[in-house]
Design a protein around this motif. Structure first.
Motif, PDB file in Angstrom:
ATOM      1  N   PRO A  30       0.795  -1.229   0.000  1.00  0.00           N
ATOM      2  CA  PRO A  30       0.000   0.000   0.000  1.00  0.00           C
ATOM      3  C   PRO A  30       0.830   1.284   0.000  1.00  0.00           C
ATOM      4  O   PRO A  30       0.304   2.356  -0.246  1.00  0.00           O
ATOM      5  N   GLU A  31       2.124   1.157   0.256  1.00  0.00           N
ATOM      6  CA  GLU A  31       2.988   2.344   0.269  1.00  0.00           C
ATOM      7  C   GLU A  31       3.692   2.558  -1.069  1.00  0.00           C
ATOM      8  O   GLU A  31       4.548   3.438  -1.190  1.00  0.00           O
ATOM      9  N   THR A  32       3.348   1.774  -2.075  1.00  0.00           N
ATOM     10  CA  THR A  32       3.967   1.911  -3.397  1.00  0.00           C
ATOM     11  C   THR A  32       3.864   3.355  -3.872  1.00  0.00           C
ATOM     12  O   THR A  32       2.801   3.965  -3.790  1.00  0.00           O
ATOM     13  N   GLY A  33       4.959   3.861  -4.402  1.00  0.00           N
ATOM     14  CA  GLY A  33       5.003   5.249  -4.854  1.00  0.00           C
ATOM     15  C   GLY A  33       4.504   5.424  -6.281  1.00  0.00           C
ATOM     16  O   GLY A  33       4.346   4.463  -7.041  1.00  0.00           O
ATOM     17  N   SER A  54      -2.733  14.224  -7.369  1.00  0.00           N
ATOM     18  CA  SER A  54      -2.054  13.851  -6.130  1.00  0.00           C
ATOM     19  C   SER A  54      -2.240  12.361  -5.885  1.00  0.00           C
ATOM     20  O   SER A  54      -3.087  11.712  -6.520  1.00  0.00           O
ATOM     21  N   ARG A  55      -1.469  11.832  -4.957  1.00  0.00           N
ATOM     22  CA  ARG A  55      -1.608  10.419  -4.591  1.00  0.00           C
ATOM     23  C   ARG A  55      -3.013  10.164  -4.033  1.00  0.00           C
ATOM     24  O   ARG A  55      -3.601   9.111  -4.262  1.00  0.00           O
ATOM     25  N   GLU A  56      -3.563  11.139  -3.314  1.00  0.00           N
ATOM     26  CA  GLU A  56      -4.916  11.004  -2.765  1.00  0.00           C
ATOM     27  C   GLU A  56      -5.950  10.876  -3.873  1.00  0.00           C
ATOM     28  O   GLU A  56      -6.889  10.085  -3.767  1.00  0.00           O
ATOM     29  N   HIS A  57      -5.777  11.649  -4.948  1.00  0.00           N
ATOM     30  CA  HIS A  57      -6.688  11.536  -6.096  1.00  0.00           C
ATOM     31  C   HIS A  57      -6.580  10.148  -6.737  1.00  0.00           C
ATOM     32  O   HIS A  57      -7.581   9.560  -7.147  1.00  0.00           O
TER      33      HIS A  57
END
Length: 196
Positions: A30-33, A54-57
């Motif tokens: 789940p922490e994959t960039g 963004s990562r959130e999007h």
């Protein structure tokens, strides 16, 4: 016109590849960039950010994709035929099978803060199907009509989460959690509980 159409088609393909890569990689870690997701999708980081600022999007789009997959499985379960209790159990099983494909990803997403309104909108397709089956069961007299449909949907969702948490924690097997969920929900809605 043709060039613009081709650009839109390319953009759709890129977006789909990014989402597919994100679902696959985030379920593993789940922490994959974003860089790793871009590489797996065969696009640049800039392309990822062009679609998802963004990562959130990106995470929100991943949740939407998994939700769409669950809804498609629920629709394939033919919710408008047979006894309502059977349809409800088919709906729950379709949701369980889908979520079972992404255990790590869904645990991570569940741990993130979320705006209640956005969460409600995201889950609306699932709750709409639950409402449809429960309403049908109440109208045909299969389910107890003394409790509101909204309450029964809320209870169903909460019990579904509880079953998942018990299985994730190892306190129940997946099958035991599914059986407990089915029995509990049928009792709450006032439907006969299967003996098997």
């Amino acid at each position: 016109m043709t060039q613009a159409r081709n650009r839109r088609a390319d953009a759709r393909r890129s977006r789909a590849a990014i989402l597919d890569a994100a679902v696959r990689l985030l379920d593993t870690n789940p922490e994959t960039g974003v860089e790793a997701i871009a590489t797996a999708a065969g696009v640049t980081r800039q392309t990822v950010y062009a679609h998802f600022p963004s990562r959130e999007h990106l995470l929100a789009a991943v949740v939407d994709q998994v939700t769409a997959e669950a809804v498609a499985a629920m629709d394939a379960a033919d919710l408008d035929t047979g006894p309502a209790a059977d349809a409800l159990l088919r709906l729950l099983e379709a949701g369980r099978r889908t979520s079972g494909r992404y255990p790590v990803l869904l645990r991570k997403i569940a741990s993130l803060p979320v705006d209640p309104k956005a969460d409600q909108e995201r889950h609306a397709p699932v709750t709409d199907r639950l409402k449809r089956v429960i309403r049908r069961g109440q109208e045909t007299g299969e389910f107890d009509a003394r409790l509101s449909i909204d309450w029964l949907v809320a209870v169903t969702v909460k019990l579904g989460h509880a079953a998942s948490e018990e299985a994730d924690a190892g306190r129940m097997s997946d099958e035991e959690a599914a059986q407990a969920l089915h029995t509990s929900i049928l009792r709450v809605i006032g439907a006969p509980t299967p003996t098997t």
